[in-house]
Design a protein around this motif. Structure first.
Motif, PDB file in Angstrom:
ATOM      1  N   LYS A   1       0.875  -1.167   0.000  1.00 47.73           N
ATOM      2  CA  LYS A   1       0.000   0.000   0.000  1.00 47.73           C
ATOM      3  C   LYS A   1       0.920   1.227   0.000  1.00 47.73           C
ATOM      4  O   LYS A   1       2.111   1.122   0.191  1.00 47.73           O
ATOM      5  CB  LYS A   1      -0.879  -0.010   1.267  1.00 47.73           C
ATOM      6  CG  LYS A   1      -1.769  -1.220   1.380  1.00 47.73           C
ATOM      7  CD  LYS A   1      -3.115  -0.947   0.738  1.00 47.73           C
ATOM      8  CE  LYS A   1      -3.829  -2.260   0.444  1.00 47.73           C
ATOM      9  NZ  LYS A   1      -5.119  -2.075  -0.198  1.00 47.73           N
TER      10      LYS A   1
ATOM     11  N   ASP B   1       2.932   3.450   1.389  1.00 48.29           N
ATOM     12  CA  ASP B   1       3.526   3.737   2.687  1.00 48.29           C
ATOM     13  C   ASP B   1       5.028   3.863   2.575  1.00 48.29           C
ATOM     14  O   ASP B   1       5.593   3.949   1.489  1.00 48.29           O
ATOM     15  CB  ASP B   1       3.126   2.671   3.719  1.00 48.29           C
ATOM     16  CG  ASP B   1       3.553   1.285   3.252  1.00 48.29           C
ATOM     17  OD1 ASP B   1       4.148   1.176   2.164  1.00 48.29           O
ATOM     18  OD2 ASP B   1       3.268   0.314   3.969  1.00 48.29           O
TER      19      ASP B   1
ATOM     20  N   THR C   1       0.152 -10.373   3.309  1.00 50.60           N
ATOM     21  CA  THR C   1      -1.265 -10.379   2.959  1.00 50.60           C
ATOM     22  C   THR C   1      -2.120 -10.494   4.210  1.00 50.60           C
ATOM     23  O   THR C   1      -3.106  -9.770   4.366  1.00 50.60           O
ATOM     24  CB  THR C   1      -1.559 -11.552   1.997  1.00 50.60           C
ATOM     25  OG1 THR C   1      -0.649 -11.461   0.909  1.00 50.60           O
ATOM     26  CG2 THR C   1      -2.987 -11.473   1.480  1.00 50.60           C
TER      27      THR C   1
ATOM     28  N   ASP D   1      -1.332  -9.574   7.248  1.00 52.58           N
ATOM     29  CA  ASP D   1      -1.249  -8.280   7.929  1.00 52.58           C
ATOM     30  C   ASP D   1      -2.192  -7.267   7.316  1.00 52.58           C
ATOM     31  O   ASP D   1      -2.921  -6.558   8.003  1.00 52.58           O
ATOM     32  CB  ASP D   1       0.172  -7.716   7.819  1.00 52.58           C
ATOM     33  CG  ASP D   1       1.076  -8.219   8.917  1.00 52.58           C
ATOM     34  OD1 ASP D   1       0.712  -9.220   9.560  1.00 52.58           O
ATOM     35  OD2 ASP D   1       2.130  -7.607   9.129  1.00 52.58           O
ATOM     36  N   GLN D   2      -2.138  -7.168   5.981  1.00 54.72           N
ATOM     37  CA  GLN D   2      -2.948  -6.162   5.312  1.00 54.72           C
ATOM     38  C   GLN D   2      -4.431  -6.466   5.438  1.00 54.72           C
ATOM     39  O   GLN D   2      -5.249  -5.557   5.562  1.00 54.72           O
ATOM     40  CB  GLN D   2      -2.530  -6.051   3.845  1.00 54.72           C
ATOM     41  CG  GLN D   2      -1.264  -5.220   3.712  1.00 54.72           C
ATOM     42  CD  GLN D   2      -0.690  -5.243   2.315  1.00 54.72           C
ATOM     43  OE1 GLN D   2      -1.157  -5.954   1.438  1.00 54.72           O
ATOM     44  NE2 GLN D   2       0.344  -4.443   2.101  1.00 54.72           N
ATOM     45  N   GLU D   3      -4.743  -7.753   5.456  1.00 51.96           N
ATOM     46  CA  GLU D   3      -6.157  -8.102   5.595  1.00 51.96           C
ATOM     47  C   GLU D   3      -6.678  -7.735   6.981  1.00 51.96           C
ATOM     48  O   GLU D   3      -7.798  -7.231   7.113  1.00 51.96           O
ATOM     49  CB  GLU D   3      -6.383  -9.589   5.304  1.00 51.96           C
ATOM     50  CG  GLU D   3      -6.568  -9.826   3.807  1.00 51.96           C
ATOM     51  CD  GLU D   3      -6.444 -11.288   3.444  1.00 51.96           C
ATOM     52  OE1 GLU D   3      -6.427 -12.130   4.359  1.00 51.96           O
ATOM     53  OE2 GLU D   3      -6.346 -11.592   2.235  1.00 51.96           O
TER      54      GLU D   3
ATOM     55  N   LYS E   1      -5.598  -5.331   8.813  1.00 54.22           N
ATOM     56  CA  LYS E   1      -5.729  -3.881   8.819  1.00 54.22           C
ATOM     57  C   LYS E   1      -6.976  -3.439   8.063  1.00 54.22           C
ATOM     58  O   LYS E   1      -7.729  -2.577   8.517  1.00 54.22           O
ATOM     59  CB  LYS E   1      -4.486  -3.251   8.202  1.00 54.22           C
ATOM     60  CG  LYS E   1      -4.309  -1.818   8.637  1.00 54.22           C
ATOM     61  CD  LYS E   1      -2.980  -1.250   8.159  1.00 54.22           C
ATOM     62  CE  LYS E   1      -3.066   0.257   8.147  1.00 54.22           C
ATOM     63  NZ  LYS E   1      -1.875   0.856   7.536  1.00 54.22           N
ATOM     64  N   GLU E   2      -7.212  -4.031   6.920  1.00 55.08           N
ATOM     65  CA  GLU E   2      -8.377  -3.652   6.129  1.00 55.08           C
ATOM     66  C   GLU E   2      -9.676  -4.024   6.827  1.00 55.08           C
ATOM     67  O   GLU E   2     -10.648  -3.275   6.788  1.00 55.08           O
ATOM     68  CB  GLU E   2      -8.312  -4.305   4.744  1.00 55.08           C
ATOM     69  CG  GLU E   2      -7.513  -3.468   3.757  1.00 55.08           C
ATOM     70  CD  GLU E   2      -7.129  -4.259   2.521  1.00 55.08           C
ATOM     71  OE1 GLU E   2      -7.868  -5.209   2.166  1.00 55.08           O
ATOM     72  OE2 GLU E   2      -6.093  -3.943   1.911  1.00 55.08           O
TER      73      GLU E   2
END
Ligand SMILES: [Mn+2]
Ligand SMILES: [Mn+2]
Lengths: 226, 239, 226, 239, 226, 226, 226, 226
Positions: free
Chosen positions: A183, A185, E15, E17-19, E21-22
């Protein structure tokens, strides 16, 4: 008054927080000092003079002992469950450590050290302290930058093999990073620099190829990379 | 109610009110003139910018003269705009409205000096440009325009190498380094726009140096070929 | 070379400009000093002690002699036809002068001094130097601000007439300013503050009316002030 | 020289060059239209600003109608400018050139809504304004213009107290607080200009509250006078 | 290649981690929406029109039900032990909630709600999610700002008691904050605004005192505060 | 009340806009993902290993199917007549698509794909959605940048023909761009970089010429590429 | 090498400098802490409750003992002849001390304490450490600000004499500052705030005068001031 | 009044301070002018035209005479014991002087001039005036920047020896700076630029090495540096 009582309680809470932070700061400083010295000593690869790359790596190993010890003291002081409250403090330091350790590893083995290997090297117990993925990746990107500079300096020192090795390695790194999807960042910004590093390396390899300065067994080697 | 009675008692035809009516007329006239000048300035800017793009087509072109002639026509289309500015500001302190058309004038100076540089390989002086502006050009606008010119020279330098023109780069290097030495001495004058443009000039200078550096090294590759000694050939015809 | 000649000429021209500016700066400083002293001495109206307003004005007249002289020296040094190149330098000073002169004038006559009268008072020859309309108007707006403060201090000193005079005067000023169209500039900002000044004055007058502290011959007096 | 020979071999009449010539025409036409719209917008801005200053003369004036009539005349002088914009942008995506005239439109919305507020004590809606703009007004420009209106309302509130008008301040307070509550809910829309103007609205709101506060306290001094009991008088006629 | 394998592993980590967060972001948005509505509806205290303060608070209680529910959903999604990795995301939201809850509490009881009471009100289970001390304090500082504005609006509405109550309360808050010692950070900056808030409240109380608009039992009350 | 109605209407209108924007955003993300993958897979031309350029292009064709489909979904959601309100959102994406499509086209045909051809390729219906001229031109400039890098890598891979083809092609592009007048915007900045790209290409060609590494039938081949 | 030797020397110089600075910093922190406490305790004058102003001053005296001691330790550590190299570090602290000491002095004696008296009070030996003129003046300007706030709070507490005393004192201060001529710097900016402070005090005195809340012997007192 | 007397004293103190500062400013201006001329004349090394480096240095020597004289006048005017109160004024000037003197020294001797040598060259008596360590280091860092630019320009002029000499010298400088440890300050920021300078020099040396443009005795020389 009632309000007074509430704030008296808050004060003691706040003081505890600040003391934790300050004690971590005090433990961080010697770690930073030792990492700076380690990094500086590894810089010798760009202008090795009479030292061999081999001996520079060995010197790095010795200096890592100190860093590991200072890091150990820091880890002990981090309160359980609040790692992420403070980890911004040593983020820079961890990135540098990753760069140093992965540089030594590459110079010896020509491969990428894994996140777990770095953690083990640093004796990080993962329950209360860990090497974050972000710091590992930033550290590896800085490694690529160092290697880009090293291609230029290798040629100056008359070593035409290393640029090819680095070209192969960083190409793989680049392909690896393309698997990830950042993303917008901090990491993405660092990642953009990889493009410049790889172009620089390509230019050096181009110069060598054009002049036929290919190391003897290179043909085969390039074949294998792809 | 005292407020009411006081405000009702104000004589709208007193001499005070009369003088404020004059003030209104003056302020409005000033503002209107300023707006007219801004519009003319914007027109000059857009034509000048297009001339500059046209001039870049000269680099490596076989038909430079045609481009120059086209520019001359466009320059003459700006002339009436300058006349309008001259008429608007006639008999006035030239600094009173200078801010309204400084942008247009700087761009025009840039276009004119660039044209002159490409056509006659020389820098046209303030004294020579002044008549075209019918005396309305301020020195500072000339200087700022010339500073913008250095950016265009840099672009022309880079392009000319590619176009196989080996003289222009060194000519630009020599021009720019002279201009740089002189212009950098203007630094102590505290003028924000000037300082910004001087910083850009330094950057352009470095780019031109880098370009000339690689141009030089390419010539020196001769030595390399000799060194490699497996590809000896007559390279004289390459230049 | 040609380039050398062009830039040598330019530099000498710009140097001349710079020198003019510096010499103007040197002449401006004593003017500023004298205007500051004039302004400070007029501030005594807010807390006059044993001085009368009359004597404060007379003292102002004397100090104006110095300002006029310093301004004369500055005017001599301004190059013809380049007034607007430098006038930002003394703009603040001219505004303050307008405030002082129009304050003295108001305290004596109860009326607004005109732009021409201020120019004459300052012996400004209009061909090379002039009092700009903006500076005149800003100066007058600062006057209104001073008068707003004066209403409060008049009451403290037991003078209940002056607030009425000021209210009448500033109301007329306000009606005048309402005729004007501003840009979003310094002048507009100052003009916005006039609304607050006049409101404060009106409040004081209201307070006095409420308490029956209206000077006896009020109706007549307001008539006279105009 | 390979560079030279390649550049010489370029066919200036190839279809590629032809399409770039079309591009040039398109880009130039776009830029020219944009410039024309900017000029119209600047004209609208200046007239609108003057109308707003005129409207402030209504506060405490006995001849409001004359001022309103004058404004109506000025508004009709803007009408042809809007027609020009309409013609320039006809059949085009309204957002394509919106940036060129947003400033003028915002100022005009401010003038029109201010006029309407002073004359009819109400806020004119987007639907009511739209015909004046011949359908070229975007909602966002209406909102931004109304936000500017709140600043003018605040100014009118302060002036009206002085002018002995005791109703306008509370009317403005009520209007502004309603508008504030509604507009502040727009915050989540990420729009820089909108956020800036919303911040200004908060400040205006506080100024109006402060003004109404002292207006209220002045009435309450009655109580104080009674308390002091040395200055008893009938104050009913003061209002 | 080896590098490729390393990055494939890293990709899945990243992935995840980002999920997380999302998914937190998706759960945060309705919470933010509900808090914004709550906050806006409480703003009515400044211009209540025909509503009573009492009914505004009751309306607030109802809206809090929604916020509490949305917050509950968010809390469920926070991974254990990584609270501090994400808490910057909802920090603003928590501060606003503190302001709203403590405002309702003050309007009803005239006292300061404690950090624990807010947590309980929001049904926060402290093992994986907590209201940080910083957010609590910032929320309370914003409360002081709201109350400062409320003194002015209370007077407009003819309520002369509330300003005294607020004066007493914010004075105690101020004394409380003086017990804390902030390092140069975000909190300190917010704290600076308290000085302005308190001066503004003092001015209102001054105006009321001067005009004898003291509520009947006020003498005693002020006595007690001190 | 009237004000209430006006703002309720406005808010619902703006909310609709916001929702349109969010739904476009949701549709944009998979498009961006697919374009990134397409772009990454085409990057293989710089270091093709055992793949042929031909097969890389074919793989690109396949990936384009996905992008085209995702773009189709996005286009459906764009409200008629408000294209330019939202197009900043996918501008970057469209530029990348132009680069990819024109790269494949160049590698196959040695010519520049037209704006209309790209639109057709992407199945863009021009009434509600279009490929703007700016995005087309920026995409083409990025193509030139890729080709500049490709000349260097071609030489590394021992392909001495491609640099000549690219030089010929980019020279013509450059002549085209020279016809245009830009504003001081993003496009102009990108155009400035074209000068550097073409210079690098020319240097490579020069290096090859100098070393006699001109492919035998050069004159003819250049002829053919056009 | 030679360069190496030069830098080895420089390193030891730099280390010494940094150590001096750090040791000063360590000594400064307890001083700052004690000054903050002193200042906070004096703030009680604004809301004294059952404390008398007299006892607040006495408490201040006691706390000054600590500050004086901490300052003494700092003074010892300042290297001779390099006072001005470091004084920016404690400038803020000295200003606060001046404010506190001059506030106590004013509350007791109604007069201004001199720069020399403050120095003596703080036991500053002037050869290596001194209270700069700037810090003294800034401290006095902050005093005026505190007193401005105190006028408002005095009226709230029913004390109508203190506002007149402060009015007299700050008017004299204002006249004093007008004797000075500041260049455009930090001090000038602080000085601008004095104008607001004095206007605030004037408004309070106006309110009291208008309402006849003049302390009995006030007539004479005002006479004397002027 | 008493306050009046205090401020009269302060005024004279303040006036003395301001006069010292102004007199220093007046003496500084000609120094700045002469340093600017010196610096500009040395810039000729980048494009010497018909001048030799030797003659440019000699011209620099002559211009240094003026700078030294102007500096002497300034030094005389600095009040004893207050050097650090004013040294920010000439800091920039001293840095430039260090750059000029160390540049001439390097061009002649190929070595780094020491801080003491620069002081001696400038006839600085260290008891009341000194060249600070910071200014010396900043001056040296600017020297590195100038030399980095000079490598490029040397090649343009066909001088292939100088780049190697600079490479050797700046490598040593870099190693030297690594011995120092800067806190986060102005110096650290300047120091960061050294990394870029050294990379630029490495690139030039790389280009020369690759093309076999090594000066005859270079092999030996490089050996020695390391
Ligand atoms: Mn330009
Ligand atoms: Mn407006």
């Amino acid at each position: 008054s009632e309000v007074h009582d509430i704030f008296t309680t808050l004060r003691s809470q706040l003081t505890v927080d600040q003391e934790v932070k300050e004690s971590l700061q005090r433990l961080l400083e010697p770690l930073e000092e030792s990492v700076r010295e380690l990094y500086t000593s590894l810089q010798a690869i760009h202008n090795p003079g009479k030292q061999s790359i081999h001996s520079i790596c060995e010197k790095g190993d010795v200096m890592l002992l100190t860093s590991r010890e200072k890091l150990g003291a820091l880890i002990c002081a981090v309160p359980i469950g609040r790692y992420y409250k403070f980890n911004f403090m040593w983020s820079f330091c961890m990135q540098r450590l990753v760069t140093c350790i992965s540089l030594i590893h590459f110079l010896r083995n020509g491969t990428l050290i894994t996140q777990v290997q770095v953690s083990n090297n640093l004796l990080i117990e993962s329950d209360k302290f860990n090497l974050t993925l972000e710091d590992y990746l930033v550290g590896v990107l800085i490694l690529a930058s160092e290697l880009s500079r090293l291609t230029v300096n290798s040629v100056i020192q008359g070593d035409y093999q290393r640029p090819y090795d680095i070209f192969k390695f960083v190409s793989e790194l680049n392909a690896g990073f393309k698997l990830l999807h950042f993303k917008n960042d901090h990491l993405r910004k660092k990642y953009d620099s990889l493009k410049y590093d790889i172009r620089r390396i390509e230019e050096v390899v181009y110069d060598l190829t054009l002049r036929g300065l290919i190391p003897e067994t290179e043909e085969t080697k390039i074949e294998e990379t792809q | 109610n005292i407020s009411k009675s006081v405000s009702d008692s104000i004589d709208m035809n007193s001499s005070l009110m009369e003088s404020f009516r004059t003030f209104r007329a003056d302020l409005d006239a000033h503002q209107d003139k300023y707006e007219r000048l801004v519009k003319i300035s914007r027109d000059i800017t857009i034509i000048s910018k297009r001339i500059i793009f046209n001039l870049h087509r000269c680099v490596g072109s076989t038909d430079r003269e045609a481009i120059f002639e086209e520019c001359v026509t466009k320059f003459s289309s700006i002339s009436p705009l300058i006349s309008s500015i001259q008429q608007e500001t006639m008999d006035l302190d030239p600094y009173l409205y200078a801010r309204a058309y400084t942008n247009g004038y700087q761009e025009l100076v840039e276009a004119l000096t660039f044209y002159h540089f490409l056509r006659y390989s020389s820098l046209v002086s303030y004294q020579h440009l002044s008549p075209f502006f019918k005396g309305t050009l301020l020195i500072i606008d000339y200087v700022l325009g010339v500073l913008d010119l250095t950016g265009e020279m840099m672009r022309a330098c880079i392009s000319s190498i590619t176009a196989g023109d080996m003289d222009t780069p060194l000519q630009v290097l020599s021009f720019l380094s002279q201009m740089n030495l002189h212009l950098q001495q203007f630094r102590p004058f505290s003028h924000k726009e000037l300082s910004n443009k001087l910083r850009t000039l330094s950057t352009s200078m470095l780019k031109v140096e880098k370009a000339c550096y690689s141009l030089h090294l390419r010539g020196c590759s001769v030595a390399l070929i000799a060194f490699e000694d497996d590809e000896e050939r007559d390279l004289t015809d390459m230049y």
